[in-house]
Design a protein around this motif. Structure first.
Motif, PDB file in Angstrom:
ATOM      1  N   ASP A   1      79.479   5.524  65.079  1.00  0.00           N
ATOM      2  CA  ASP A   1      80.091   4.723  65.898  1.00  0.00           C
ATOM      3  C   ASP A   1      79.662   5.590  67.303  1.00  0.00           C
ATOM      4  O   ASP A   1      79.487   4.995  68.185  1.00  0.00           O
ATOM      5  N   THR A   2      79.597   6.785  67.433  1.00  0.00           N
ATOM      6  CA  THR A   2      79.460   7.535  68.388  1.00  0.00           C
ATOM      7  C   THR A   2      78.207   8.598  68.150  1.00  0.00           C
ATOM      8  O   THR A   2      78.312   8.969  66.925  1.00  0.00           O
TER       9      THR A   2
ATOM     10  N   THR B   1      79.145   7.512  73.599  1.00  0.00           N
ATOM     11  CA  THR B   1      78.947   6.251  73.244  1.00  0.00           C
ATOM     12  C   THR B   1      78.841   5.124  74.447  1.00  0.00           C
ATOM     13  O   THR B   1      79.229   5.529  75.503  1.00  0.00           O
TER      14      THR B   1
ATOM     15  N   ASP C   1      78.144   0.982  75.818  1.00  0.00           N
ATOM     16  CA  ASP C   1      78.064  -0.441  75.494  1.00  0.00           C
ATOM     17  C   ASP C   1      77.911  -1.207  76.625  1.00  0.00           C
ATOM     18  O   ASP C   1      78.431  -1.097  77.889  1.00  0.00           O
TER      19      ASP C   1
ATOM     20  N   ASN D   1      84.546   0.685  74.433  1.00  0.00           N
ATOM     21  CA  ASN D   1      84.123   1.999  74.064  1.00  0.00           C
ATOM     22  C   ASN D   1      85.168   3.222  73.457  1.00  0.00           C
ATOM     23  O   ASN D   1      84.708   3.978  72.809  1.00  0.00           O
TER      24      ASN D   1
ATOM     25  N   ASP E   1      85.249   3.027  69.856  1.00  0.00           N
ATOM     26  CA  ASP E   1      84.261   3.732  69.268  1.00  0.00           C
ATOM     27  C   ASP E   1      84.426   5.374  69.058  1.00  0.00           C
ATOM     28  O   ASP E   1      84.151   5.873  68.033  1.00  0.00           O
TER      29      ASP E   1
ATOM     30  N   ASN F   1      85.427   3.442  60.385  1.00  0.00           N
ATOM     31  CA  ASN F   1      84.511   2.643  61.167  1.00  0.00           C
ATOM     32  C   ASN F   1      85.763   1.670  62.150  1.00  0.00           C
ATOM     33  O   ASN F   1      86.442   1.305  61.772  1.00  0.00           O
ATOM     34  N   ASP F   2      85.193   1.240  63.502  1.00  0.00           N
ATOM     35  CA  ASP F   2      86.104   0.385  64.157  1.00  0.00           C
ATOM     36  C   ASP F   2      85.609  -1.257  64.084  1.00  0.00           C
ATOM     37  O   ASP F   2      84.380  -1.180  63.536  1.00  0.00           O
TER      38      ASP F   2
ATOM     39  N   SER G   1      84.326  -3.956  65.048  1.00  0.00           N
ATOM     40  CA  SER G   1      83.877  -4.665  66.167  1.00  0.00           C
ATOM     41  C   SER G   1      82.801  -5.647  65.784  1.00  0.00           C
ATOM     42  O   SER G   1      82.727  -6.788  66.510  1.00  0.00           O
TER      43      SER G   1
END
Lengths: 336, 336
Positions: free
Chosen positions: A33-34, B48, B50, B76, B79, B220-221, B223
């Motif tokens: 994710d990062t 991170t 986006d 963000n 993340d 994980n997120d 998304s």
């Protein structure tokens, strides 16, 4: 091959598979994710970002895609250099028209990887998105500096000497050659001026030397022209300045192009921008040490003037116009 | 008032004058070549980014500019949350069509400041550039996590329990309402589903709890949809998974919207994305502790399945289709 044919995940695979990791401390690059990295002990972090838009900041007609990628990274490296830091980790966001050739994106990343190698930084992540009809590139860079060693704009004081790390106006000369293909100019001068504009260098080593030795009282990189950068230092430091027309360094190639244009190249040095040299101030008693250290390292150094009381204003002496006020104008998005 | 009337420097002044600094450790915000901050001792850094493009990721017709600004930051933050970290410093690059109203940009920043307050991060710098004809927003976020406490995708093992932090599919429900204004749906459900899509929350506190207690083996997120996120965990961890149709949490509002559309809301949970809940795995012996801590903090927790050997594949059990393979598809830029 068009980007649309391989899709987002195919593209990410292509551009991330070639990334090398140049620096210690990176724990996770692309793939979660990062990104994750360990800052150096006793380090402060520097963070800067620049967005480059097709047709505004660059054009595939003027520059190769590799040059565009190089410059997108280097303009950020230059901001880190202007604080006396070193670059560490970058993220790259890229908005892509789906009909762009895959090769163009790969070339952009080739230029970015070249800059990453040159300046020893890691490209640790990013975002690739669809962006019809324009190519938009955003690079964010995190750098490091020793705690308390950062050089701000605000430390200049009357009497300080103003120096720059290299000749100015070269980027504007290169841009003139691109805008006016019929301009007559010796081949070698043309090549050099184009390289000033298309393949700029950031002065990381010079900035680091000044910060580690505690020698500069203020510093900026020359992204918007010497006039604009000196005004920023003066405003932050509450001072004025006076610079000497005859001391402003201009490369021979820049002079050649200026001659073809019938322009005074000092004008380009003051207002052209994108030279990415550093302008900094030092105490008079430190100047000799700076000169000695710069000479020892093979770095260029030009003394161009000094800091004055605020009331004296912003002056340039010598030259065809005699003594004159220097206005702070640089490129202004939205009004130009 | 049009942006073109106040120019770049007027715009920067407007948007930077309202920035508050929420966190300790910031040494220089906006106003020099780079921002400067001191990382916490013993911290690892997370980074991170986006990029959001008008017409692809958002539209001023569907969302208020304040909501667009909020979401650009929160995606963000999510993340960072998915690594078990907390957000620290953000840069914002914004490419603006010159004819855009100043108020639109100010609203975007209002939404960003609201997110900065909510998630206690600093907006430390950025870039404002001309970008006709599109609005492009890029946010880069640096966060922090305790050394060695970061939660990667790669730590799941067969037998681990799969949990999520909140109901799923809500963002897709909200998007359906925006795309189809005539859809009949109770007012309260409409409001709630729109808020899922337009004003998502990031689960920073939940992620931090899991990392600080060392409870999650992977995270994980959400998304890109539950299916895509579970595939990422499975690929990184070299496992399979099985989830239970009846255990996938769906908010009542989402069910209402799905009924109006004649769709199964579990489909939205699997493939819709942008829910920004966290999906994570825990050892069976740690589950009770997770449940206890989550309950104590008032956090939601849903157990939805478990990790399997890779050979078992990616399965969903129960539901109208019986046992079925879950494909990894999510939104793919350039091919959709």
């Amino acid at each position: 091959m068009k980007i649309a044919e391989i899709g987002e995940f195919g593209l990410i695979k292509r551009i991330s598979s070639n990334l090398e990791f140049r620096r210690q401390g990176l724990i996770m690059g692309i793939g979660d994710d990062t990104a994750v990295f360990r800052p150096g002990e006793g380090k402060w972090l520097l963070m800067t970002t620049d967005m480059l838009v097709e047709g505004i900041h660059f054009s595939g007609h003027f520059a190769s895609y590799e040059q565009i990628g190089w410059k997108a990274v280097v303009v950020n490296v230059s901001d880190i250099a202007a604080m006396g830091g070193i670059p560490a980790c970058a993220t790259v966001s890229i908005g892509i028209p789906p009909q762009l050739e895959l090769e163009a994106v790969e070339e952009i990343y080739r230029g970015m990887r070249k800059a990453a190698r040159t300046y020893e930084l890691n490209i640790v992540g990013g975002d690739t998105v669809k962006c019809p009809p324009l190519l938009v590139i955003n690079v964010t860079l995190v750098g490091e500096a020793d705690e308390g060693k950062v050089i701000y704009r605000s430390g200049a004081a009357p009497g300080d000497i103003i120096c720059v790390t290299g000749p100015l106006g070269g980027s504007a000369a290169g841009l003139q050659l691109l805008l006016n293909r019929d301009l007559e100019c010796p081949e070698e001068a043309r090549r050099e001026a184009l390289s000033f504009h298309l393949e700029p260098q950031a002065r990381v080593k010079e900035g680091l030397l000044l910060s580690s030795e505690g020698l500069a009282t203020s510093m900026n990189d020359i992204s918007d022209g010497l006039a604009s950068e000196l005004h920023e230092i003066s405003q932050a430091s509450n001072t004025g300045f006076v610079i000497d027309y005859d001391l402003i360094p201009i490369a021979d190639a820049t002079k050649e192009v200026a001659k073809s244009c019938g322009t005074d190249p000092v004008h380009w040095a003051l207002y052209g921008g994108e030279d990415f040299e550093l302008v900094f101030t030092v105490k008079p008693r430190a100047l000799e040490k700076v000169e000695r250290l710069f000479a020892k390292c093979g770095f260029s150094l030009y003394r161009i003037g000094h800091v004055t009381e605020k009331e004296k204003g912003y002056l340039m002496r010598g030259g065809p116009g005699g003594e004159m006020q220097i206005s702070p104008r640089g490129y202004n998005h939205f009004t130009e």
